[in-house]
Scaffold this motif. Sequence first.
Motif, PDB file in Angstrom:
ATOM      1  N   LYS A  75       0.861  -1.173   0.000  1.00 32.38           N
ATOM      2  CA  LYS A  75       0.000   0.000   0.000  1.00 32.38           C
ATOM      3  C   LYS A  75       0.905   1.233   0.000  1.00 32.38           C
TER       4      LYS A  75
ATOM      5  N   ILE B  67       2.005   4.723   0.927  1.00 35.51           N
ATOM      6  CA  ILE B  67       1.691   5.638   2.036  1.00 35.51           C
ATOM      7  C   ILE B  67       2.165   7.054   1.703  1.00 35.51           C
TER       8      ILE B  67
ATOM      9  N   ARG C  72      -5.643  15.273   6.708  1.00 32.23           N
ATOM     10  CA  ARG C  72      -6.568  14.432   7.468  1.00 32.23           C
ATOM     11  C   ARG C  72      -5.817  13.297   8.155  1.00 32.23           C
ATOM     12  N   ASN C  73      -6.494  12.622   9.080  1.00 30.29           N
ATOM     13  CA  ASN C  73      -5.925  11.422   9.701  1.00 30.29           C
ATOM     14  C   ASN C  73      -5.589  10.416   8.615  1.00 30.29           C
ATOM     15  N   GLY C  74      -4.437   9.797   8.736  1.00 29.18           N
ATOM     16  CA  GLY C  74      -4.060   8.753   7.788  1.00 29.18           C
ATOM     17  C   GLY C  74      -3.489   9.273   6.487  1.00 29.18           C
ATOM     18  N   SER C  75      -3.249  10.599   6.397  1.00 28.18           N
ATOM     19  CA  SER C  75      -2.742  11.140   5.129  1.00 28.18           C
ATOM     20  C   SER C  75      -1.235  10.934   4.958  1.00 28.18           C
ATOM     21  N   GLY C  76      -0.552  10.507   6.032  1.00 31.87           N
ATOM     22  CA  GLY C  76       0.877  10.181   5.898  1.00 31.87           C
ATOM     23  C   GLY C  76       1.820  11.113   6.653  1.00 31.87           C
ATOM     24  N   LYS C  77       1.270  11.991   7.507  1.00 30.14           N
ATOM     25  CA  LYS C  77       2.093  12.991   8.197  1.00 30.14           C
ATOM     26  C   LYS C  77       3.146  12.329   9.094  1.00 30.14           C
ATOM     27  N   SER C  78       2.703  11.424   9.958  1.00 25.70           N
ATOM     28  CA  SER C  78       3.646  10.779  10.887  1.00 25.70           C
ATOM     29  C   SER C  78       4.650   9.922  10.130  1.00 25.70           C
ATOM     30  N   THR C  79       4.193   9.287   9.059  1.00 28.17           N
ATOM     31  CA  THR C  79       5.108   8.467   8.253  1.00 28.17           C
ATOM     32  C   THR C  79       6.191   9.358   7.635  1.00 28.17           C
TER      33      THR C  79
HETATM   34  N1  LIG Z   1       3.608   0.254  10.139  1.00 28.36           N
HETATM   35  C1  LIG Z   1       2.602   0.403   9.270  1.00 28.36           C
HETATM   36  N2  LIG Z   1       2.218  -0.640   8.480  1.00 28.36           N
HETATM   37  C2  LIG Z   1       1.226  -0.490   7.578  1.00 28.36           C
HETATM   38  N3  LIG Z   1       0.529   0.638   7.390  1.00 28.36           N
HETATM   39  C3  LIG Z   1       0.849   1.709   8.145  1.00 28.36           C
HETATM   40  C4  LIG Z   1       1.890   1.649   9.127  1.00 28.36           C
HETATM   41  N4  LIG Z   1       1.971   2.860   9.719  1.00 28.36           N
HETATM   42  C5  LIG Z   1       1.024   3.643   9.137  1.00 28.36           C
HETATM   43  N5  LIG Z   1       0.354   2.949   8.208  1.00 28.36           N
HETATM   44  C6  LIG Z   1      -0.711   3.478   7.340  1.00 28.36           C
HETATM   45  O1  LIG Z   1      -0.169   4.599   6.697  1.00 28.36           O
HETATM   46  C7  LIG Z   1      -1.140   5.605   6.481  1.00 28.36           C
HETATM   47  C8  LIG Z   1      -0.619   6.916   6.965  1.00 28.36           C
HETATM   48  O2  LIG Z   1      -0.448   6.860   8.368  1.00 28.36           O
HETATM   49  P1  LIG Z   1       0.162   8.053   9.205  1.00 28.36           P
HETATM   50  O3  LIG Z   1       1.450   8.461   8.594  1.00 28.36           O
HETATM   51  O4  LIG Z   1       0.166   7.639  10.626  1.00 28.36           O
HETATM   52  O5  LIG Z   1      -0.924   9.209   8.962  1.00 28.36           O
HETATM   53  P2  LIG Z   1      -1.204  10.555   9.786  1.00 28.36           P
HETATM   54  O6  LIG Z   1      -0.056  10.780  10.713  1.00 28.36           O
HETATM   55  O7  LIG Z   1      -1.348  11.592   8.730  1.00 28.36           O
HETATM   56  O8  LIG Z   1      -2.496  10.350  10.496  1.00 28.36           O
HETATM   57  C9  LIG Z   1      -2.399   5.115   7.187  1.00 28.36           C
HETATM   58  O9  LIG Z   1      -3.269   4.623   6.200  1.00 28.36           O
HETATM   59  C10 LIG Z   1      -1.912   4.010   8.091  1.00 28.36           C
HETATM   60  O10 LIG Z   1      -2.905   3.038   8.222  1.00 28.36           O
END
Ligand SMILES: Nc1ncnc2c1ncn2[C@@H]1O[C@H](COP(=O)(O)OP(=O)(O)O)[C@@H](O)[C@H]1O
Length: 242
Positions: A40, A42, A61-68
């Motif tokens: 998937k 990210i 939005r939540n899940g947009s990839g900020k923390s990643t």
């Molecule tokens: N370790 C992981 N394995 C698989 N998917 C992940 C993992 N960490 C985050 N995700 C997915 O990556 C996407 C972005 O997550 P994240 O960066 O936490 O978003 P945000 O911080 O913007 O809310 C989400 O769809 C989440 O489900």
Amino acid sequence: MDSDIIIKVENVHVSFWQNNVGVYSIKDLITQHKMPFKTKTILNNISVDVRRGESLGIVGRNGSGKSTLLRTIAGIIKPDKGKITVNGTFAPILALGAGLESELTGYENISLLLALYGRVKVNSNAIESIKEFSELSDEVLCMPVKQYSSGMVARLAFSISLANESDILIIDEVLAVGDQGFQAKCMDKIFQIKAQGKTILFVSHFPEYVAKICNNAIMLDHGELIHRGTSEEIAENYRQLF
Ligand SMILES: Nc1ncnc2c1ncn2[C@@H]1O[C@H](COP(=O)(O)OP(=O)(O)O)[C@@H](O)[C@H]1O
Ligand SMILES: [Mg+2]
């Protein structure tokens, strides 16, 4: 790299393995002639430069990839394509509910994180200043973090990241759960840190904070960088999302 640039993100792509093609048992795994995993995306083709001393806001939005994105910049996640160059040191990334060891006490987390990041001496002064900023009592700091309220976690996390003498401060939604008094105190501290010339990456769901603290900002949506501009422009874009 231009010495003014402290972080350079070039065409970064991150994907995670995801098991979603309907393999529910070992029998499925043996009888299905396809790979049980697919990836998937990210983060898709993200490029951004951060200047030394700049505060960059990251919204979406939540899940947009900020923390990643933050974890990739900090080297915790390796991008599958693209390049990240960093000319500075990081404080530990303490996102909401992440980065602290829940089985350890507050004091143990302080010692562990100070030791791990090694940029301040683990002495009683460092511990005392963290304790003082957090306003957490001795009793609370002797409890395992899993017993903390989300506000207490935020206080501890933020206080630890501030104690670090690193060039780059990463703030990932930590402010969201503190009470108003603590939030105001954190904002003051962030402005002080900014005035010292440190670089800040700031993720927040409060557009007014982003506009106040940051110079520039970016907006992510489903892993794509969809807007970049001044923090005021992006804060306004973000308000219009909802
Ligand atoms: N370790 C992981 N394995 C698989 N998917 C992940 C993992 N960490 C985050 N995700 C997915 O990556 C996407 C972005 O997550 P994240 O960066 O936490 O978003 P945000 O911080 O913007 O809310 C989400 O769809 C989440 O489900
Ligand atoms: Mg996040």
